[in-house]
Design an enzyme around this catalytic site. Sequence first.
Site, mmCIF file in Angstrom:
data_model
loop_
_atom_site.group_PDB
_atom_site.id
_atom_site.type_symbol
_atom_site.label_atom_id
_atom_site.label_comp_id
_atom_site.label_asym_id
_atom_site.label_seq_id
_atom_site.Cartn_x
_atom_site.Cartn_y
_atom_site.Cartn_z
ATOM 1 C CB CYS A 1 3.892 9.366 1.154
ATOM 2 S SG CYS A 1 5.263 8.461 1.889
ATOM 3 N N GLY B 1 0.828 -1.193 0.000
ATOM 4 C CA GLY B 1 0.000 0.000 0.000
ATOM 5 C C GLY B 1 0.866 1.248 0.000
#
Length: 231
Positions: free
Chosen positions: A178, A80
């Site tokens: 991110c 993820g």
Amino acid sequence: MRIPRNLEVWRLGTVNYLEALKLQEKLASERKINKISDTLLSLQHPPTYTLGKRRTDYNLLIPESELKDMGAELHYTQRGGDITFHGPHQAILYPIVSLRDIGFGARKYVENLESTMIDLSSLYGVKAHGLRKCETGVWVEDRKIGAIGVRISSGITSHGLAFNIDPDLSFFKHIVPCGIADKDVTSLRKETDMELPDEAVVQDQLVSCFARLFGYSDIIWKDKRNIDIDG
């Protein structure tokens, strides 16, 4: 009474990203059939950018062809999270653990990974925090010091966390770290007023924080020279 649980920690030094990925997949398969106990890989990577399973290539801000000139690699993963950077002087922990055995759901697991990095930061007088809305990882004010990207399959974890001890932060300028724009990246070296010990000491302290938060009663340390990685 809580049953004592041991954590086997593999100190691997610097490992190529694909080699580490292959090792994680092997160990995760063995953990699923209880061939091994909970295992934590403690290592660093050469300069490497990785993308999560959402494939957010647009958060890489330079042409892929330029990465080789920088001495960096790019890899796509099944974890993820969004794009991130791994490199020297950044502590990586890849837990291969059974969430069912420790009684954790995915959210509690990620929260404990955040707490692992928060506790390490506090050892050096750095006040870090996690649990930002929709933004995993660990922060010092609005500066990111630690990233999380995990994979959970059949209750077994892989991938994990990356904590910035003293990496070359210029590598982060080539990505939207991110997937979060307008936020700086920082490091323990940059934030602390204390003198840092050898990086191996800091990395072992990170492991100890992990073991305590996850309730392991004993750590079994193994160095690379004593591990049959291909076995």
